[in-house]
Design a protein around this motif. Structure first.
Motif, mmCIF file in Angstrom:
data_model
loop_
_atom_site.group_PDB
_atom_site.id
_atom_site.type_symbol
_atom_site.label_atom_id
_atom_site.label_comp_id
_atom_site.label_asym_id
_atom_site.label_seq_id
_atom_site.Cartn_x
_atom_site.Cartn_y
_atom_site.Cartn_z
ATOM 1 N N GLN A 69 0.828 -1.201 0.000
ATOM 2 C CA GLN A 69 0.000 0.000 0.000
ATOM 3 C C GLN A 69 0.864 1.255 0.000
ATOM 4 O O GLN A 69 0.522 2.250 -0.646
ATOM 5 C CB GLN A 69 -0.922 -0.019 1.219
ATOM 6 C CG GLN A 69 -2.019 -1.078 1.130
ATOM 7 C CD GLN A 69 -2.762 -1.263 2.441
ATOM 8 O OE1 GLN A 69 -2.513 -0.552 3.407
ATOM 9 N NE2 GLN A 69 -3.673 -2.222 2.476
ATOM 10 N N SER A 70 1.992 1.221 0.709
ATOM 11 C CA SER A 70 2.878 2.384 0.728
ATOM 12 C C SER A 70 3.507 2.632 -0.631
ATOM 13 O O SER A 70 3.919 3.744 -0.942
ATOM 14 C CB SER A 70 3.974 2.195 1.776
ATOM 15 O OG SER A 70 4.901 1.187 1.373
ATOM 16 N N MET A 71 3.569 1.590 -1.474
ATOM 17 C CA MET A 71 4.103 1.722 -2.822
ATOM 18 C C MET A 71 3.017 2.041 -3.849
ATOM 19 O O MET A 71 3.256 2.030 -5.055
ATOM 20 C CB MET A 71 4.823 0.427 -3.236
ATOM 21 C CG MET A 71 6.077 0.120 -2.453
ATOM 22 S SD MET A 71 7.403 1.327 -2.745
ATOM 23 C CE MET A 71 7.379 2.204 -1.200
ATOM 24 N N GLY A 72 1.793 2.299 -3.368
ATOM 25 C CA GLY A 72 0.719 2.700 -4.269
ATOM 26 C C GLY A 72 -0.069 1.551 -4.860
ATOM 27 O O GLY A 72 -0.773 1.734 -5.852
ATOM 28 N N CYS A 73 0.031 0.361 -4.282
ATOM 29 C CA CYS A 73 -0.677 -0.803 -4.810
ATOM 30 C C CYS A 73 -1.957 -1.026 -4.002
ATOM 31 O O CYS A 73 -1.932 -1.075 -2.773
ATOM 32 C CB CYS A 73 0.217 -2.046 -4.739
ATOM 33 S SG CYS A 73 -0.557 -3.540 -5.379
ATOM 34 N N ASP A 74 -3.075 -1.168 -4.697
ATOM 35 C CA ASP A 74 -4.352 -1.434 -4.041
ATOM 36 C C ASP A 74 -4.440 -2.927 -3.721
ATOM 37 O O ASP A 74 -4.632 -3.760 -4.610
ATOM 38 C CB ASP A 74 -5.507 -1.022 -4.956
ATOM 39 C CG ASP A 74 -6.876 -1.201 -4.274
ATOM 40 O OD1 ASP A 74 -6.887 -1.545 -3.072
ATOM 41 O OD2 ASP A 74 -7.901 -0.990 -4.943
ATOM 42 N N PRO A 93 1.269 -6.021 -11.856
ATOM 43 C CA PRO A 93 1.611 -4.679 -12.336
ATOM 44 C C PRO A 93 1.591 -4.567 -13.854
ATOM 45 O O PRO A 93 1.251 -3.517 -14.398
ATOM 46 C CB PRO A 93 3.024 -4.461 -11.780
ATOM 47 C CG PRO A 93 3.115 -5.345 -10.583
ATOM 48 C CD PRO A 93 2.317 -6.553 -10.951
ATOM 49 N N CYS A 94 1.937 -5.670 -14.551
ATOM 50 C CA CYS A 94 1.890 -5.656 -16.012
ATOM 51 C C CYS A 94 0.455 -5.517 -16.503
ATOM 52 O O CYS A 94 0.158 -4.746 -17.425
ATOM 53 C CB CYS A 94 2.510 -6.937 -16.578
ATOM 54 S SG CYS A 94 4.269 -7.139 -16.236
ATOM 55 N N ARG A 95 -0.446 -6.280 -15.888
ATOM 56 C CA ARG A 95 -1.853 -6.206 -16.304
ATOM 57 C C ARG A 95 -2.444 -4.834 -16.005
ATOM 58 O O ARG A 95 -3.415 -4.415 -16.645
ATOM 59 C CB ARG A 95 -2.665 -7.298 -15.611
ATOM 60 C CG ARG A 95 -2.259 -8.713 -15.990
ATOM 61 C CD ARG A 95 -3.351 -9.720 -15.670
ATOM 62 N NE ARG A 95 -3.708 -9.724 -14.279
ATOM 63 C CZ ARG A 95 -3.132 -10.486 -13.351
ATOM 64 N NH1 ARG A 95 -2.151 -11.304 -13.706
ATOM 65 N NH2 ARG A 95 -3.506 -10.445 -12.095
ATOM 66 N N GLY A 96 -1.850 -4.127 -15.036
ATOM 67 C CA GLY A 96 -2.313 -2.774 -14.759
ATOM 68 C C GLY A 96 -1.755 -1.755 -15.737
ATOM 69 O O GLY A 96 -2.433 -0.775 -16.092
#
Length: 429
Positions: free
Chosen positions: A39-44, A298-301
């Motif tokens: 979450q701190s790295m911006g990932c939901d 992250p790739c799919r995002g």
């Protein structure tokens, strides 16, 4: 005292010594810590199932990759902690340790001072062996008292000092400490030194270097923290001033090597037609070589974002921007499904595993997604394509860099014998 780590090992993940032996509690704590880091790295993390994250509690190094950023997750020792792990010999907070030492300091010193030399030496040798590890054999004889300093004993030949009042062992005049996490967190540290908690003594400390001696091991470690690339010093500019402000981690492959790779490369379209890459993308001024995989969240995002930018540029500048998909999928079926969902037309065939590996090595791909922007002539426009797209999704800054190499990078431009930097002319060595 040096081996108890001041309780930090358990405090870091909010565990008591009793809880550390319960695998269920340890796993929950680690999962919470992993969630907080992501979450701190911006990932939901709400869309990530627990079973998916649990796969990373294996003990192998864990890396977080998001829009071109690759960071090692600070969860050292996952395999041991997920199974429960033994606490260090005295895993207590520093406040409790200090209070204990204060209460027993005087009677302990009086007891040690009253012992005959033989018994005193035997106790001190056993204490040192416990602190330094059983690999250090210290004789019971040879210990010397320090006049005027009760409780301070020295073994001159071995460079060891035992301070009973402070509860410390000094080795070569340095306090013993746990090996710094910045050194022990490397994946190959465990391969060399094993999983046991090790002690060290600092031999040299500098602004950009730390040199330690591992107690009980024949190896020493030096950790370097290089100064920034623009810290050239007075009167010592870079021979090529335009490279001073480049990221030193971004080592751009030579233009000739990139061009040769593109010349030899075969690509496929979605109908399965295979042709040379430079023929298929002959009209493009920039080619985005996109390293990605369907199994990578992250790739799919990022893939839909890249697709939207591609469609925008195709509408405004037809065929000037092409994307070449280089798959890291584990199966050809995954590659086919993933490629079919992409907006662009070309990919390196999944069967050409050697070509995919060659491109990954050429562009030094450390994590995915990764997008490298190049020209058909082999000039690298940017190695940070994912960041360019993230900051400019509309493509208004296309081509996101110079399409021509700097004169210093061109083999057909004669280099002068001197350069001018900051108004001062410097001769080349």
């Amino acid at each position: 005292r040096g081996r108890h780590c001041f309780g930090q090992q358990l405090v870091n993940i909010d565990l008591t010594a009793e809880e550390s032996a319960n695998p269920d509690i340890v796993e929950k704590k680690l999962m919470d810590q992993l969630h907080l880091f992501l979450q701190s790295m911006g990932c939901d993390t709400q869309n990530l199932e627990a079973s998916y994250l649990k796969k990373f509690l294996t003990g192998a190094p864990v890396y977080f990759v998001h829009e071109g950023v690759c960071i090692k997750v600070p969860l050292a020792g996952l395999s041991e902690r997920s199974q429960g792990f033994m606490a260090p010999p005295a895993e207590v907070p520093e406040s409790m340790m200090a209070d204990l030492l204060q209460n027993v300091r005087r009677p302990l010193v009086n007891y040690m001072e009253a012992l005959p030399p033989g018994e005193l030496g035997a106790i001190l040798s056993e204490v040192v062996c416990t602190a330094l590890g059983n690999s250090h054999s210290v004789p019971a004889s040879g210990w010397e008292k320090t006049p005027g300093h009760p409780g301070l004993y020295k073994m001159p030949g071995a460079g060891i000092v035992c301070d009973v009042q402070a509860g410390e062992i000094l080795y070569q005049s340095e306090e013993l400490r746990p090996v710094p996490d910045s050194m022990s967190s490397f994946s190959d540290f465990e391969l060399v030194f094993g999983k046991e908690a090790l002690q060290c003594a600092f031999k040299y400390t500098h602004e950009h270097r730390r040199w330690i001696e591992i107690i009980g091991e024949e190896h020493e470690l030096i950790e370097w923290d290089a100064p920034s690339i623009d810290a050239q010093g007075v009167g010592a500019p870079s021979p090529l001033p335009h490279t001073v402000f480049k990221d030193p981690a971004e080592e751009i492959p030579p233009t000739a090597d990139v061009f040769e790779a593109l010349q030899q490369l075969q690509v496929t379209d979605k109908e399965g037609n295979i042709q040379p890459a430079l023929v298929a993308m002959a009209n493009a001024s920039v080619i985005g070589i996109y390293f990605s995989a369907h199994w990578c969240p992250p790739c799919r995002g990022f893939t839909p974002k890249l697709g939207a930018t591609y469609e925008q540029l195709m509408a405004e500048r037809p065929e000037e921007f092409e994307v070449l998909f280089v798959s890291s999928d584990r199966e050809e079926g995954q590659f086919n499904d993933y490629f079919a969902s992409m907006k662009w037309r070309f990919a390196v065939p999944y069967s050409c595993g050697a070509s995919r590996q060659q491109l990954a090595e050429l562009f030094q791909v450390q994590g995915i997604p990764s997008l490298c922007l190049v020209t058909p002539a082999g000039h690298v426009v940017s190695m940070q394509g994912t960041e360019k797209i993230a900051k400019d999704p509309s493509g208004s800054s296309f081509p996101w860099g110079s399409l021509e190499p700097a004169p210093e990078e061109r083999a057909d431009v004669k280099q002068e014998d001197a350069i001018t930097f900051g108004g001062v002319r410097y001769n080349r060595p």
